[in-house]
Design a protein around this motif. Structure first.
Motif, PDB file in Angstrom:
ATOM      1  N   ASN A   1       0.917  -5.281  -9.128  1.00  0.00           N
ATOM      2  CA  ASN A   1       2.058  -5.251 -10.048  1.00  0.00           C
ATOM      3  C   ASN A   1       2.663  -3.859 -10.029  1.00  0.00           C
ATOM      4  OD1 ASN A   1       0.574  -3.598 -12.066  1.00  0.00           O
ATOM      5  ND2 ASN A   1      -0.689  -5.459 -12.198  1.00  0.00           N
ATOM      6  N   LEU A   2       3.698  -3.673 -10.842  1.00  0.00           N
ATOM      7  CA  LEU A   2       4.405  -2.390 -10.849  1.00  0.00           C
ATOM      8  C   LEU A   2       3.499  -1.228 -11.208  1.00  0.00           C
ATOM      9  CD1 LEU A   2       7.841  -3.238 -12.526  1.00  0.00           C
ATOM     10  CD2 LEU A   2       7.379  -2.774 -10.136  1.00  0.00           C
ATOM     11  N   HIS A   3       2.560  -1.461 -12.097  1.00  0.00           N
ATOM     12  CA  HIS A   3       1.723  -0.361 -12.583  1.00  0.00           C
ATOM     13  C   HIS A   3       0.710   0.090 -11.539  1.00  0.00           C
ATOM     14  CE1 HIS A   3       3.356  -0.841 -16.646  1.00  0.00           C
ATOM     15  NE2 HIS A   3       3.284  -2.156 -16.418  1.00  0.00           N
ATOM     16  N   ASP A   4       0.463  -0.720 -10.515  1.00  0.00           N
ATOM     17  CA  ASP A   4      -0.534  -0.359  -9.502  1.00  0.00           C
ATOM     18  C   ASP A   4      -0.022   0.665  -8.491  1.00  0.00           C
ATOM     19  OD1 ASP A   4      -2.324  -2.069 -10.655  1.00  0.00           O
ATOM     20  OD2 ASP A   4      -1.958  -3.725  -9.252  1.00  0.00           O
ATOM     21  N   TYR A   5       1.303   0.861  -8.406  1.00  0.00           N
ATOM     22  CA  TYR A   5       1.840   1.764  -7.370  1.00  0.00           C
ATOM     23  C   TYR A   5       1.426   3.215  -7.631  1.00  0.00           C
ATOM     24  CZ  TYR A   5       4.585  -1.949  -5.271  1.00  0.00           C
ATOM     25  OH  TYR A   5       4.957  -3.096  -4.615  1.00  0.00           O
ATOM     26  N   TYR A   6       1.384   3.591  -8.891  1.00  0.00           N
ATOM     27  CA  TYR A   6       0.946   4.951  -9.208  1.00  0.00           C
ATOM     28  C   TYR A   6      -0.501   5.140  -8.799  1.00  0.00           C
ATOM     29  CZ  TYR A   6      -0.554   8.994 -11.884  1.00  0.00           C
ATOM     30  OH  TYR A   6      -1.099  10.199 -12.259  1.00  0.00           O
ATOM     31  N   ALA A   7      -1.356   4.166  -9.139  1.00  0.00           N
ATOM     32  CA  ALA A   7      -2.775   4.260  -8.787  1.00  0.00           C
ATOM     33  C   ALA A   7      -2.954   4.299  -7.271  1.00  0.00           C
ATOM     34  CB  ALA A   7      -3.530   3.068  -9.384  1.00  0.00           C
ATOM     35  N   SER A   8      -2.160   3.489  -6.549  1.00  0.00           N
ATOM     36  CA  SER A   8      -2.265   3.480  -5.085  1.00  0.00           C
ATOM     37  C   SER A   8      -1.860   4.832  -4.505  1.00  0.00           C
ATOM     38  CB  SER A   8      -1.393   2.368  -4.507  1.00  0.00           C
ATOM     39  OG  SER A   8      -1.488   2.334  -3.098  1.00  0.00           O
TER      40      SER A   8
ATOM     41  N   ARG B   1       0.858  -1.187   0.000  1.00  0.00           N
ATOM     42  CA  ARG B   1       0.000   0.000   0.000  1.00  0.00           C
ATOM     43  C   ARG B   1       0.895   1.238   0.000  1.00  0.00           C
ATOM     44  NH1 ARG B   1      -5.421  -0.579   1.586  1.00  0.00           N
ATOM     45  NH2 ARG B   1      -5.979  -2.654   2.384  1.00  0.00           N
ATOM     46  N   VAL B   2       0.480   2.248  -0.738  1.00  0.00           N
ATOM     47  CA  VAL B   2       1.167   3.538  -0.710  1.00  0.00           C
ATOM     48  C   VAL B   2       0.374   4.465   0.214  1.00  0.00           C
ATOM     49  CG1 VAL B   2       1.962   5.524  -2.031  1.00  0.00           C
ATOM     50  CG2 VAL B   2       2.075   3.228  -3.032  1.00  0.00           C
ATOM     51  N   ALA B   3       1.063   5.122   1.145  1.00  0.00           N
ATOM     52  CA  ALA B   3       0.418   6.057   2.076  1.00  0.00           C
ATOM     53  C   ALA B   3       1.118   7.406   1.995  1.00  0.00           C
ATOM     54  CB  ALA B   3       0.478   5.512   3.505  1.00  0.00           C
ATOM     55  N   LEU B   4       0.337   8.454   2.044  1.00  0.00           N
ATOM     56  CA  LEU B   4       0.875   9.819   2.037  1.00  0.00           C
ATOM     57  C   LEU B   4       0.602  10.479   3.384  1.00  0.00           C
ATOM     58  CD1 LEU B   4      -0.077  11.128  -1.517  1.00  0.00           C
ATOM     59  CD2 LEU B   4       2.133  10.307  -0.719  1.00  0.00           C
TER      60      LEU B   4
ATOM     61  N   ILE C   1      -0.696  15.927  12.211  1.00  0.00           N
ATOM     62  CA  ILE C   1      -0.200  14.925  11.268  1.00  0.00           C
ATOM     63  C   ILE C   1      -1.371  14.059  10.824  1.00  0.00           C
ATOM     64  CG2 ILE C   1       1.395  13.003  10.941  1.00  0.00           C
ATOM     65  CD1 ILE C   1       3.104  14.176  13.194  1.00  0.00           C
ATOM     66  N   LEU C   2      -1.613  14.019   9.504  1.00  0.00           N
ATOM     67  CA  LEU C   2      -2.710  13.240   8.937  1.00  0.00           C
ATOM     68  C   LEU C   2      -2.155  12.257   7.916  1.00  0.00           C
ATOM     69  CD1 LEU C   2      -5.271  16.147   8.425  1.00  0.00           C
ATOM     70  CD2 LEU C   2      -5.110  14.572  10.370  1.00  0.00           C
ATOM     71  N   LEU C   3      -2.926  11.164   7.682  1.00  0.00           N
ATOM     72  CA  LEU C   3      -2.426  10.081   6.842  1.00  0.00           C
ATOM     73  C   LEU C   3      -3.529   9.565   5.929  1.00  0.00           C
ATOM     74  CD1 LEU C   3       0.108   8.227   6.448  1.00  0.00           C
ATOM     75  CD2 LEU C   3      -0.962   6.639   8.053  1.00  0.00           C
ATOM     76  N   GLY C   4      -3.215   9.439   4.630  1.00  0.00           N
ATOM     77  CA  GLY C   4      -4.129   8.824   3.672  1.00  0.00           C
ATOM     78  C   GLY C   4      -3.489   7.576   3.098  1.00  0.00           C
ATOM     79  N   VAL C   5      -4.241   6.454   3.040  1.00  0.00           N
ATOM     80  CA  VAL C   5      -3.689   5.170   2.616  1.00  0.00           C
ATOM     81  C   VAL C   5      -4.403   4.707   1.351  1.00  0.00           C
ATOM     82  CG1 VAL C   5      -3.146   2.809   3.318  1.00  0.00           C
ATOM     83  CG2 VAL C   5      -3.300   4.621   5.046  1.00  0.00           C
ATOM     84  N   GLY C   6      -3.595   4.373   0.309  1.00  0.00           N
ATOM     85  CA  GLY C   6      -4.155   3.907  -0.961  1.00  0.00           C
ATOM     86  C   GLY C   6      -4.464   2.424  -0.933  1.00  0.00           C
ATOM     87  N   GLY C   7      -4.953   1.932  -2.068  1.00  0.00           N
ATOM     88  CA  GLY C   7      -5.321   0.529  -2.165  1.00  0.00           C
ATOM     89  C   GLY C   7      -4.123  -0.380  -2.388  1.00  0.00           C
ATOM     90  N   LYS C   8      -4.357  -1.699  -2.418  1.00  0.00           N
ATOM     91  CA  LYS C   8      -3.300  -2.692  -2.584  1.00  0.00           C
ATOM     92  C   LYS C   8      -2.811  -2.709  -4.021  1.00  0.00           C
ATOM     93  CE  LYS C   8      -5.088  -5.824   0.977  1.00  0.00           C
ATOM     94  NZ  LYS C   8      -5.580  -7.211   1.253  1.00  0.00           N
ATOM     95  N   THR C   9      -1.543  -3.087  -4.151  1.00  0.00           N
ATOM     96  CA  THR C   9      -0.936  -3.211  -5.474  1.00  0.00           C
ATOM     97  C   THR C   9      -0.767  -4.689  -5.811  1.00  0.00           C
ATOM     98  OG1 THR C   9       1.323  -3.210  -4.625  1.00  0.00           O
ATOM     99  CG2 THR C   9       0.335  -1.072  -5.097  1.00  0.00           C
TER     100      THR C   9
END
Length: 727
Positions: free
Chosen positions: A591-598, A495-498, A581-589
């Motif tokens: 493959n490589l192409h899913d990291y941008y979407a996450s 998961r990618v989190a910002l 401090i706030l945190l947003g978490v993207g969806g699961k990946t």
């Protein structure tokens, strides 16, 4: 004719007395003067003996003797109180004593030895009474009436003796200075100088014992400095306690007439010691002894001070040379190894004390101390956390009665860590300060080395993220190389989190943009250390001025993320900088192409958290319901137009007014159009709410009771949250 002959003899004797007086003044030493006196009298008067007798310790002691009447000479010394007092007052002859012969031991002695004719002359002046001169004949000699002349002659002799003594004292001073210059050198060992001084003091005053005591400030006592001259019977320490009157510890302080004498050794009006002599071999210590000891003490003080300064300089030079060699060894240690263990171990040897190295977050990196002292580290860390912003670096661990000094390690204005050194006292001398500065510099070098490696790693992370988080991934091979560099399995789900860091008002006050960014960077560093390092699988990096995490998807939503967010908040508080401090978490990946979407999903989730879920502080994209559908809307112009039609009039009307109609409408819709609940949540009167609702309907030209109108407005609010603002 007989009268003329008599006058001739008187003139002859007067001339001899005057000639003798003049000659005595020219003689340099007392011994030579007295010998000349006795020899000249015997030669001129053809007497059988001439003796010069002085008073010493209540005794009459012959200083010189000329003649063969040994019965008289060998009987000396005689007690003064057993002889006539008139011997020291005026001239006497055998005729004048008459029947008082038996009352004086000397008179009886002369009579018993068969001395037929004798006379005595007192040797005294206005200040001193030295003794008397005695002249005797074994046969009868008619003595002339010359008592007055003899008395005046005695005064002249006394003056001559005083002058010779003064000359002798001056000569002794000159000899003493020459001896000091010749024999006492700052290059000589301290013990050797002490031996020379005490020997000179003992021999110069004819004492059996001489020594030096030097004052010790720490122990508050005078301490004997070996070696001494003669046998040591005096105490080796003279304690002062609270009595600083020196005379009460040394009764014969600059005092004559006793069997001991003490002279202070002073420097800059401060007594640094004393020169002490005892047990004079004959007589008591006199003024001439006092002068000799004063001369020695004055020069001793100067020489000791010069020797001390010279030795201090020499010792400092040796210390600095030793430090230079140690510094070279420490620099080599920084070249050979990346860590701090070897450096801190060497510093422990250098200080001969316990040493602890902390990073800038006050975490102990390494230390050198006894095993039983390791319990000090947690308390030392806690105390240092409280006091590290203070000017005074000393930390006292009251529970363990230990004192440490905490010193920051800096480089170019950046704080790198802290060095803690246990100190035996609260004061640091110049040498200690130099050692501390050297240790800080060496640790700084090692920290900089590590920071360079870390910066290179962070740069590699940024390059890696910049290649991974793009809509169309191209260079797969390069991405895989970076993943291998970080030992990171790229093909496992993640998961990618910002993360957003927002400074509060008190932190923003008076700060420019660069200072604000610096504060945020400090918070980010604390988060990486105290939250991210707990989980090694998390990749933390900055990307396009955003704080980003890539977390394995296996970390449970309910198990891992609440604790992770809590750790992040605690790390932010620990930094000492007030922020949200706030945190947003993207969806699961998958493959490589899913990291941008996450990452895009994480950005949208963060925007919604900032608008709707600040109290919770974090959110997952897939938990946002209809927001996930809205995320797929690509036509920004259409979206902007829809937002402008639905909420634009309310936003324009609310600008510059205390009435926020957009917020009022949002609360009203969330309460399903219930006016009572809405008024209570907004803390306003129901009539005020009704007024606002009428105003909203007027501005939007819509009926809020219409279900279609409500749906459109709720959709607008969700788009508003997704965008974080209106264009």
């Amino acid at each position: 004719m007989a009268e003329a002959q008599r006058e001739k003899v008187i003139r002859k004797i007067e001339q001899h007395l005057r000639k003798t007086s003049r000659q005595l003044i020219k003689i340099d030493t007392e011994e030579q003067a007295l010998q000349y006196l006795s020899d000249s009298f015997r030669a001129k008067l053809y007497c059988d003996f001439v003796g010069v007798v002085f008073v010493e310790d209540d005794l009459f002691v012959p200083k010189t003797w000329s003649g063969n009447v040994n019965e008289v000479r060998d009987t000396f010394p005689l007690r003064v109180d057993h002889c006539s007092k008139q011997l020291l007052e005026h001239s006497l002859t055998d005729k004048e004593v008459g029947l008082a012969v038996d009352e004086c031991q000397l008179f009886s002695l002369l009579k018993k030895a068969g001395v037929k004719t004798w006379f005595t002359v007192p040797i005294k002046d206005e200040l001193h009474t030295f003794g008397f001169c005695m002249i005797g004949f074994l046969s009868y000699v008619p003595l002339l009436e010359m008592g007055k002349h003899f008395d005046e002659f005695g005064q002249d002799v006394a003056v001559a003796i005083s002058m010779t003594r003064n000359r002798e004292m001056q000569l002794k001073k000159i000899e003493g200075i020459e001896w000091i210059t010749k024999n006492l050198s700052i290059d000589a060992p301290f013990e050797e100088s002490i031996e020379e001084i005490t020997t000179r003091a003992g021999k110069g005053t004819n004492a059996e014992f001489a020594c030096i005591y030097l004052y010790n400030d720490y122990d508050n006592c005078f301490i004997y400095q070996p070696p001494s001259y003669g046998e040591m019977k005096a105490p080796k320490q003279v304690r002062i306690e609270h009595n600083y009157i020196l005379k009460e510890h040394f009764p014969f302080l600059e005092k004559t007439g006793g069997n001991q004498m003490t002279i202070p050794i002073s420097m800059d009006l401060k007594t640094i010691g004393v020169l002490h002599v005892e047990r004079k071999r004959s007589g008591v210590f006199m003024d001439e002894d006092l002068q000799i000891l004063r001369l020695l003490s004055n020069h001793i003080a100067t020489i000791l001070e010069n020797a001390r300064l010279y030795n201090n300089e020499k010792e400092n030079r040796n210390r600095l040379h030793f430090l230079l060699e140690y510094q070279q060894a420490l620099v080599k240690e920084t070249v050979k190894h990346e860590g701090f263990d070897g450096i801190i171990s060497m510093l422990g040897e250098l200080f001969n004390e316990s040493v602890v190295l902390f990073d800038r977050f006050m975490r102990p990196l390494t230390y050198t101390m006894d095993r039983e002292e390791e319990v000090l580290i947690p308390q030392l860390r806690a105390e240092a956390e409280k006091a590290r912003r203070k000017v005074n670096p000393h930390i006292v661990l009251t529970e363990y009665s230990q004192t440490f000094s905490i010193w920051p390690i800096n480089s170019g204005g950046d704080l790198l860590g802290y060095l803690a050194v246990r100190m035996s006292g609260n004061e640091l001398n110049d040498y200690d300060q130099i050692m501390i500065e050297m240790a800080r510099n060496i640790c700084s070098i090692q920290f900089i080395k590590q920071k360079l490696v870390l910066d290179a790693t962070e740069q590699a992370k940024e390059n890696f993220i910049s290649k991974l988080l793009v809509e169309n991934v191209e260079n797969h091979e390069s991405i895989l190389q970076y993943a291998n560099l970080f030992m990171w399995d790229l093909y496992n789900p993640h998961r990618v989190a910002l993360l957003s860091i927002t400074l509060r008002e008190n932190e923003l006050e008076g700060c420019n943009l660069l200072e604000q960014q610096a504060k945020k960077a400090v918070v980010w560093d604390y988060i990486k250390v105290f939250a991210v390092e707990k989980t090694k699988e998390i990749l933390a990096a900055m990307f396009k001025e955003q704080y980003l995490f890539i977390v394995p998807a296996e970390k449970g939503v309910q198990e891992f993320w609440p604790q992770f967010y809590k750790d992040i908040q605690e790390a932010g508080k620990r930094s000492g900088i007030h922020c949200d401090i706030l945190l947003g978490v993207g969806g699961k990946t998958d493959n490589l192409h899913d990291y941008y979407a996450s990452s895009e999903q994480a950005r949208q989730a963060l925007n919604i958290v900032q608008s709707r879920f600040k109290e919770k502080g974090y959110a997952f994209f897939e938990e946002l319901g209809s927001y996930t559908i809205l995320h797929q809307i690509d036509n920004e112009k259409t979206t902007d137009l829809f937002l402008e039609n639905q909420l634009g009039p309310l936003e324009k009307y609310s600008q510059g007014k205390n009435m926020d109609l957009i917020h009022t409408l949002r609360v009203y819709l969330q309460n399903n159009g219930n006016a009572k609940s809405t008024a209570e949540e907004l803390f306003i009167h129901r009539s005020s709410l009704l007024y606002r609702l009428e105003k909203i309907e007027s501005l939007l030209e819509s009926d809020l009771s219409d279900a279609e109108v409500r749906f459109n407005l709720l959709m607008a609010f969700k788009l508003y949250d997704m965008r974080g603002k209106m264009s």
